[in-house]
Design an enzyme around this catalytic site. Structure first.
Site, PDB file in Angstrom:
ATOM      1  N   MET A 106      -1.957   5.402  -7.752  1.00 46.39           N
ATOM      2  CA  MET A 106      -0.811   4.859  -7.235  1.00 46.39           C
ATOM      3  C   MET A 106      -0.873   4.420  -5.985  1.00 46.39           C
ATOM      4  SD  MET A 106       1.643   2.157  -6.527  1.00 46.39           S
ATOM      5  CE  MET A 106       2.673   2.300  -8.568  1.00 46.39           C
ATOM      6  N   GLU A 160      10.489  27.609 -10.452  1.00 44.64           N
ATOM      7  CA  GLU A 160      11.623  27.083 -10.190  1.00 44.64           C
ATOM      8  C   GLU A 160      11.207  25.570 -10.297  1.00 44.64           C
ATOM      9  OE1 GLU A 160      10.640  29.614  -9.133  1.00 44.64           O
ATOM     10  OE2 GLU A 160      12.206  31.415  -9.114  1.00 44.64           O
ATOM     11  N   PHE A 175      15.564  40.857   3.536  1.00 46.52           N
ATOM     12  CA  PHE A 175      13.995  40.544   2.524  1.00 46.52           C
ATOM     13  C   PHE A 175      15.069  39.497   1.321  1.00 46.52           C
ATOM     14  CE2 PHE A 175      12.306  41.895  -2.200  1.00 46.52           C
ATOM     15  CZ  PHE A 175      11.042  41.100  -1.801  1.00 46.52           C
ATOM     16  N   GLN A 176      14.173  38.146   1.474  1.00 42.61           N
ATOM     17  CA  GLN A 176      14.239  37.412   0.615  1.00 42.61           C
ATOM     18  C   GLN A 176      15.011  36.647   0.722  1.00 42.61           C
ATOM     19  OE1 GLN A 176      13.630  38.448  -3.015  1.00 42.61           O
ATOM     20  NE2 GLN A 176      11.513  37.639  -3.597  1.00 42.61           N
ATOM     21  N   LYS A 192      24.739  39.064  -3.822  1.00 42.80           N
ATOM     22  CA  LYS A 192      24.452  39.722  -4.898  1.00 42.80           C
ATOM     23  C   LYS A 192      25.505  40.456  -5.141  1.00 42.80           C
ATOM     24  CE  LYS A 192      21.219  43.092  -7.119  1.00 42.80           C
ATOM     25  NZ  LYS A 192      19.688  44.229  -6.252  1.00 42.80           N
TER      26      LYS A 192
HETATM   27  C1  LIG Z   1       5.974   4.456  -7.990  1.00 43.34           C
HETATM   28  C2  LIG Z   1       8.139   3.911  -8.038  1.00 43.34           C
HETATM   29  C3  LIG Z   1       7.727   2.431  -8.310  1.00 43.34           C
HETATM   30  C4  LIG Z   1       8.702   1.679  -8.185  1.00 43.34           C
HETATM   31  N1  LIG Z   1       9.121   0.143  -7.830  1.00 43.34           N
HETATM   32  C5  LIG Z   1      10.769   0.094  -8.418  1.00 43.34           C
HETATM   33  C6  LIG Z   1      10.329  -0.884  -8.854  1.00 43.34           C
HETATM   34  O1  LIG Z   1       9.042  -2.106  -9.045  1.00 43.34           O
HETATM   35  N2  LIG Z   1      12.145  -1.987  -9.490  1.00 43.34           N
HETATM   36  C7  LIG Z   1      12.867  -0.909  -9.164  1.00 43.34           C
HETATM   37  O2  LIG Z   1      13.806  -0.923  -9.308  1.00 43.34           O
HETATM   38  N3  LIG Z   1      13.252   0.312  -8.633  1.00 43.34           N
HETATM   39  C8  LIG Z   1      11.096   1.320  -8.784  1.00 43.34           C
HETATM   40  N4  LIG Z   1      11.530   2.207  -8.034  1.00 43.34           N
HETATM   41  C9  LIG Z   1      12.591   2.763  -7.916  1.00 43.34           C
HETATM   42  C10 LIG Z   1      13.662   3.042  -6.977  1.00 43.34           C
HETATM   43  O3  LIG Z   1      12.516   2.836  -5.493  1.00 43.34           O
HETATM   44  C11 LIG Z   1      14.900   3.471  -6.749  1.00 43.34           C
HETATM   45  O4  LIG Z   1      15.508   4.000  -7.084  1.00 43.34           O
HETATM   46  C12 LIG Z   1      15.494   2.469  -7.702  1.00 43.34           C
HETATM   47  O5  LIG Z   1      15.225   1.346  -7.617  1.00 43.34           O
HETATM   48  C13 LIG Z   1      16.933   2.288  -7.477  1.00 43.34           C
HETATM   49  O6  LIG Z   1      17.960   2.385  -9.077  1.00 43.34           O
HETATM   50  P1  LIG Z   1      19.755   1.309  -8.712  1.00 43.34           P
HETATM   51  O7  LIG Z   1      19.789   0.722  -7.846  1.00 43.34           O
HETATM   52  O8  LIG Z   1      19.750   1.325 -10.389  1.00 43.34           O
HETATM   53  O9  LIG Z   1      19.964   2.735  -8.353  1.00 43.34           O
HETATM   54  P2  LIG Z   1      20.466   4.546  -8.550  1.00 43.34           P
HETATM   55  O10 LIG Z   1      20.039   5.203  -7.920  1.00 43.34           O
HETATM   56  O11 LIG Z   1      20.449   4.664 -10.235  1.00 43.34           O
HETATM   57  O12 LIG Z   1      22.030   4.641  -8.186  1.00 43.34           O
HETATM   58  C14 LIG Z   1      23.111   4.569  -9.274  1.00 43.34           C
HETATM   59  C15 LIG Z   1      24.129   3.119  -8.126  1.00 43.34           C
HETATM   60  O13 LIG Z   1      25.115   3.543  -9.058  1.00 43.34           O
HETATM   61  C16 LIG Z   1      26.217   3.843  -8.149  1.00 43.34           C
HETATM   62  N5  LIG Z   1      26.828   4.796 -10.104  1.00 43.34           N
HETATM   63  C17 LIG Z   1      27.156   5.639 -10.387  1.00 43.34           C
HETATM   64  N6  LIG Z   1      27.805   6.392 -11.151  1.00 43.34           N
HETATM   65  C18 LIG Z   1      28.638   5.177 -10.943  1.00 43.34           C
HETATM   66  C19 LIG Z   1      30.048   4.908 -12.279  1.00 43.34           C
HETATM   67  N7  LIG Z   1      30.299   5.683 -12.599  1.00 43.34           N
HETATM   68  N8  LIG Z   1      30.584   3.384 -11.755  1.00 43.34           N
HETATM   69  C20 LIG Z   1      29.999   2.473 -11.001  1.00 43.34           C
HETATM   70  N9  LIG Z   1      29.030   2.864 -10.196  1.00 43.34           N
HETATM   71  C21 LIG Z   1      27.711   3.638 -10.488  1.00 43.34           C
HETATM   72  C22 LIG Z   1      25.833   4.844  -7.537  1.00 43.34           C
HETATM   73  O14 LIG Z   1      26.440   5.584  -6.389  1.00 43.34           O
HETATM   74  C23 LIG Z   1      24.567   4.041  -6.938  1.00 43.34           C
HETATM   75  O15 LIG Z   1      24.614   3.358  -6.452  1.00 43.34           O
HETATM   76  C24 LIG Z   1      10.303   2.770  -8.111  1.00 43.34           C
HETATM   77  C25 LIG Z   1       9.985   4.097  -7.714  1.00 43.34           C
HETATM   78  C26 LIG Z   1       8.307   4.487  -7.247  1.00 43.34           C
HETATM   79  C27 LIG Z   1       8.367   5.931  -7.242  1.00 43.34           C
HETATM   80  C1  LIG Z   2       5.224  14.791  -4.873  1.00 41.47           C
HETATM   81  C2  LIG Z   2       4.674  14.393  -4.222  1.00 41.47           C
HETATM   82  N1  LIG Z   2       3.521  14.268  -3.638  1.00 41.47           N
HETATM   83  C3  LIG Z   2       3.098  12.367  -3.556  1.00 41.47           C
HETATM   84  C4  LIG Z   2       3.303  11.845  -3.784  1.00 41.47           C
HETATM   85  C5  LIG Z   2       2.869  10.315  -3.062  1.00 41.47           C
HETATM   86  N2  LIG Z   2       2.296   9.490  -4.998  1.00 41.47           N
HETATM   87  C6  LIG Z   2       2.668   8.454  -4.591  1.00 41.47           C
HETATM   88  S1  LIG Z   2       1.780   8.261  -6.473  1.00 41.47           S
HETATM   89  C7  LIG Z   2       0.467   9.243  -6.683  1.00 41.47           C
HETATM   90  C8  LIG Z   2      -0.341   9.444  -7.626  1.00 41.47           C
HETATM   91  C9  LIG Z   2      -0.119   9.327  -8.285  1.00 41.47           C
HETATM   92  O1  LIG Z   2      -1.559   9.909  -9.486  1.00 41.47           O
HETATM   93  P1  LIG Z   2      -1.535   9.856 -11.060  1.00 41.47           P
HETATM   94  O2  LIG Z   2      -0.526  10.909 -11.825  1.00 41.47           O
HETATM   95  O3  LIG Z   2      -2.532  10.596 -11.578  1.00 41.47           O
HETATM   96  O4  LIG Z   2      -0.744   8.545 -11.417  1.00 41.47           O
HETATM   97  P2  LIG Z   2      -1.627   7.215 -11.338  1.00 41.47           P
HETATM   98  O5  LIG Z   2      -0.584   6.396 -10.466  1.00 41.47           O
HETATM   99  O6  LIG Z   2      -3.338   7.331 -11.102  1.00 41.47           O
HETATM  100  O7  LIG Z   2      -1.170   6.805 -12.641  1.00 41.47           O
HETATM  101  C10 LIG Z   2       0.482  10.566  -5.194  1.00 41.47           C
HETATM  102  C11 LIG Z   2       0.025  11.049  -4.787  1.00 41.47           C
HETATM  103  C12 LIG Z   2       4.124  11.661  -5.119  1.00 41.47           C
HETATM  104  N3  LIG Z   2       5.108  10.746  -5.212  1.00 41.47           N
HETATM  105  N4  LIG Z   2       5.407  13.013  -4.837  1.00 41.47           N
END
Ligand SMILES: Cc1cc2nc3c(=O)[nH]c(=O)nc-3n(C[C@H](O)[C@H](O)[C@H](O)COP(=O)(O)OP(=O)(O)OC[C@H]3O[C@@H](n4cnc5c(N)ncnc54)[C@H](O)[C@@H]3O)c2cc1C
Ligand SMILES: Cc1ncc(C[n+]2csc(CCOP(=O)(O)OP(=O)(O)O)c2C)c(N)n1
Ligand SMILES: [Mg+2]
Lengths: 586, 163
Positions: free
Chosen positions: A499, A72, A134-135, A184
């Site tokens: 990472m 799911e 159940f469930q 259900k």
């Molecule tokens: C491993 C990892 C590393 C990351 N590193 C970075 C990084 O280096 N740089 C980075 O930028 N992010 C990074 N992120 C992502 C970060 O965590 C956030 O998800 C991201 O920065 C949020 O993007 P955003 O500000 O565009 O917001 P979003 O989450 O896209 O939010 C959208 C915003 O727009 C508004 N909005 C929605 N619809 C409308 C509309 N119709 N009109 C006006 N406003 C609207 C919402 O209210 C909200 O405030 C990383 C994530 C991971 C998992």
């Molecule tokens: C469901 C979940 N569990 C744990 C994490 C923490 N986490 C972020 S990146 C990462 C490693 C990912 O490894 P891989 O898919 O091999 O990517 P790589 O960084 O090696 O490119 C982990 C464990 C996460 N983001 N999501």
């Protein structure tokens, strides 16, 4: 048309009166009718006891295609990928209890990135609710903190209206997932069917226009700027406002940077684009932010991965912020000109005001600003060792970009590979870069790619993943087989939870606790076992030919296992708690 | 600063838990919370007392407004308003203390609503600080039980929170 569908359209006249009365339908049939009327083409789901009546109704119609996933979580991610790539809501159907709990990760993923989903969960019969039946789980309670809204339908008479409300709430304003819990007995009970064309809710009225005075104020401030920068996010894509954004940015000749969620909203190959900003953003984007005097934030939410330490954020800037959600404004960073409204409308209005205005941006100041930016750009912060004997992940992504002519839909999982994809695949169009930013959900990439491929059957869809992430939803290779989805899986296999390893190297003196991936499967054989094509690529010179070969196989899923340099890190990097100008460079 | 926020919301099952959940998930304080239906039975009115900096209060009202079941809300501190809370307090009082308790109760416009040979139950209504002051004043006597309704409030004059 199957017999049941015909029954749907049957109306009969009550003898002697002119009143037209509709046939009563079961809740399950009402459900199917509502979805068809709502224009839902794909329903991602998994059956179980509480939704058997609904599955029975689905069996007897041909309007809505049900896609059977293998877990799911994947149903929600697939619907999510479908939504991100089309702008239409993704729709999910799961059973009660474990079906609902399995879906929660995907619901939370969509919630964090403001993605419109409507998730239907089966529930035990109303008479048993609260009896530890159940469930049974309290699906409304469990999902409450990670949905935009949720409903429990207690009476079949309310079903159609509730479904209408669910779609309305999910797709308007700041989009988000909505859960509808259907016991259900409600699916079995009968009621007259009427699906409202329109719906209004006195307690929910999303803003449709930005305030003209604020817009004027913003344009005036932009015109005084000497070191402006435009910082945009996912909201531009959600608002379908790329075109307006591009027009305004070109008119102003301001530099622009996108968040991870905003990539593709502005053409990445354009000179005015500085790349992504934030923790793994480019030097020029982050320095541009740190040194700007006017910051124009559009549909972005000042996430901590973007701002770094908020105390040190944009110290000299006046800030304009356009967002449809008032709660996003001045949440993390206090702003000077707030504008609550949809990005598309506000940008169009800004363009109009700007064109009507006598004033022009300060050309001399802009010239000096661009000179400074070009110097930063000259640092070439994304450089990497191109002569390495090992495959560099960056090289794979640059080649992927080349081979797909920059025109693929790219989904990703979470980790280093995600950052490299964001840095090296230059998205010129919106809705093509599909990743989990806010929740950072490993396991997202493959099912999301399935959803994208369902929405865009003829297009190239690549899933960039890692050997860690891919194993979190690997079972979906079976779904891909069943529906003949010709995805291209780019597994950047570095043998590490890369990472995590990178953080351990930088901040935990190289104590690599649990970040090495042992006992990996033979991915080639695994792909073959599921009936797909598998390839392993070990040498840099084989990267391009392999990718070309894979993308030529138009009707096959190809799983490409690239053995990449295990020691490679993502640069630049802003360590947690540092300012945007305090990057670790290569 | 302390704020009284009045909320009109759809009288739906689960509406209360959405508000309570919001406060716990986002780490906001709740000092008190009361809720009951209004003259329009499709609506409930909730009064919530919280405290925080201006920024926190701004986020709280924005986040509350974002809840789909919330129809309208008002921060009572935006204008003049009346605040009321009711308290029932049971004290043990014997001998000369009985007179003293009665006197104090009068001063605070309390009403003695139940009496035994050794006990008084007193009803006091007013602002929270008045109730606090009463509890403090009567501390000499032996307090057995205190029940407070939580704060409710209403704007003064023409201003009203209604649909
Ligand atoms: C491993 C990892 C590393 C990351 N590193 C970075 C990084 O280096 N740089 C980075 O930028 N992010 C990074 N992120 C992502 C970060 O965590 C956030 O998800 C991201 O920065 C949020 O993007 P955003 O500000 O565009 O917001 P979003 O989450 O896209 O939010 C959208 C915003 O727009 C508004 N909005 C929605 N619809 C409308 C509309 N119709 N009109 C006006 N406003 C609207 C919402 O209210 C909200 O405030 C990383 C994530 C991971 C998992
Ligand atoms: C469901 C979940 N569990 C744990 C994490 C923490 N986490 C972020 S990146 C990462 C490693 C990912 O490894 P891989 O898919 O091999 O990517 P790589 O960084 O090696 O490119 C982990 C464990 C996460 N983001 N999501
Ligand atoms: Mg890895």
């Amino acid at each position: 048309m199957c017999p049941n569908m015909r029954a749907f359209f049957l109306v009969f006249c009550v003898a002697g009166t002119r009143e037209i009365k509709q046939v009563e339908l079961t809740g399950a049939d009402i459900f199917v009718r509502c979805l068809a009327e709502q224009g839902v083409e794909h329903l991602f789901g998994y059956p179980g006891g509480a939704v058997l009546p609904i599955y029975d109704a689905l069996y007897q119609q041909d309007k809505v295609q049900h896609v059977l996933v293998r877990h799911e979580q994947a149903a929600t991610h697939a619907a999510d990928g479908y939504a991100r790539s089309t702008g239409k809501p993704g729709v999910v159907l799961v059973t009660s209890g474990p079906g609902a709990t399995n879906a929660v990760t995907g619901i939370a993923t969509a919630y964090m990135d403001s993605i419109p989903l409507v998730v239907f969960t089966g529930q035990v019969p109303t008479a048993l609710i609260g009896n530890d039946a159940f469930q049974e789980v309290d699906s409304v309670g469990i999902t409450r903190p990670c949905v935009k809204h949720n409903f429990l339908v207690k009476d079949v008479k309310d079903l159609a209206t509730t479904i209408k409300k669910a779609f309305y709430v999910a797709t308007t304003g700041r989009p988000g997932p909505v859960v509808v819990d259907i016991p259900k007995d409600v699916s079995v009970a009968r009621a007259e069917y009427h699906y409202p064309k329109r719906i209004t809710m006195r307690s929910y009225n999303p803003v449709s226009k930005g305030h003209p005075r604020q817009i004027k104020k913003a344009v005036d401030l932009m015109l005084t700027a000497k070191r402006p920068i435009i910082y945009t996010g996912g909201g531009v894509i959600l608002s379908n406002a790329s075109r307006a954004l591009t027009e305004l940015t070109r008119l102003l000749e301001f530099p622009i940077t996108n968040t991870l969620m905003g990539l593709g909203a502005y053409p990445a190959t354009d000179r005015q684009f500085l790349g992504m900003l934030g923790m793994h953003g480019t030097y020029e984007a982050n320095m541009g932010m740190h040194n700007c005097d006017v910051l124009i934030a559009i549909g972005a939410r000042f996430d901590d991965r973007v701002t770094g330490n908020v105390e040190k954020f944009c110290p000299t800037a006046k800030i304009i912020h356009v967002d449809i959600d008032p709660a996003s404004i001045s949440k993390n960073v206090k702003v000077d000109v707030p504008i609550v409204g949809p990005v598309d409308q506000v940008l169009k209005e800004m363009i109009k005001v700007f064109k009507e205005s006598e004033a022009k941006p300060d050309a001399a100041a802009l010239k000096a600003w661009w000179k400074q930016i070009e110097e930063w750009r000259g640092m070439d912060c994304l450089k990497y060792d191109r002569d390495s004997e090992r495959i560099k992940p960056q090289h794979v992504l640059e080649t992927l970009y080349k081979v797909t002519k920059g025109d693929a839909f790219v989904t990703s999982d979470v980790g280093q590979h995600q950052m490299w994809a964001a840095q090296f695949y230059k998205f010129d169009k919106p809705n093509r870069w599909i990743n989990s930013g806010g929740l950072g959900t490993m396991g997202f990439g493959l099912p999301a790619a399935m959803g994208v491929q369902f929405a865009h059957p003829g297009e190239q869809v690549a899933c960039v993943t890692g050997e860690g992430s891919i194993q979190m939803c690997i079972q979906e290779l079976s779904t891909c087989r069943q529906y003949g989805l010709p995805l291209k899986i780019i597994n950047l296999n570095n043998g590490y939870l890369g990472m995590v390893r990178q953080w351990q190297q930088f901040f935990y003196d190289g104590r690599y606790a649990m970040s090495y991936m042992e006992s990996l499967p033979d991915f080639v054989k695994l792909a073959e076992a599921y009936g797909h094509v598998g390839m392993q690529i070990t040498r840099p010179e084989d990267v391009e030919p392999a990718l070309k070969k894979a993308f030529k196989m138009k009707d096959k899923l190809v799983f490409m296992d690239f053995l990449t340099d295990p020691a490679e890190n993502v640069y630049p990097m802003i360590p947690a708690g540092a300012g945007q100008n305090e990057m670790i460079l290569v | 600063m302390r704020h009284i926020i009045s909320i009109l919301m759809e009288n739906e099952a689960g509406a209360l838990s959405r508000v309570a959940g919001l406060f716990s998930a986002r780490g906001y304080n709740i000092e008190s919370l009361t809720v009951a239906p209004t003259e329009d039975e499709s609506l409930s009115r909730m009064t919530l007392v919280t405290n925080g900096t201006d920024e926190v209060i701004e986020q709280i009202t924005k986040q509350l407004n974002k809840l789909i079941d919330v129809v309208k809300l008002m921060d009572m501190h935006e204008g003049p308003h009346i605040e009321r809370e009711m308290m029932l307090i049971k004290v043990r009082a014997m001998g000369p203390a009985r007179e003293e308790v009665k006197r104090l109760s009068d001063i605070f416009r309390g009403r003695i609503i139940d009496v035994t040979e050794t006990m008084f139950t007193i009803e006091v209504t007013g602002t929270s600080s008045k109730l606090d002051a009463f509890v403090e004043a009567i501390a000499e006597a032996d307090i057995i039980e205190v029940v407070r309704s939580g704060v409710t409030g209403i704007a003064r004059g023409e201003k009203a929170l209604r649909v």
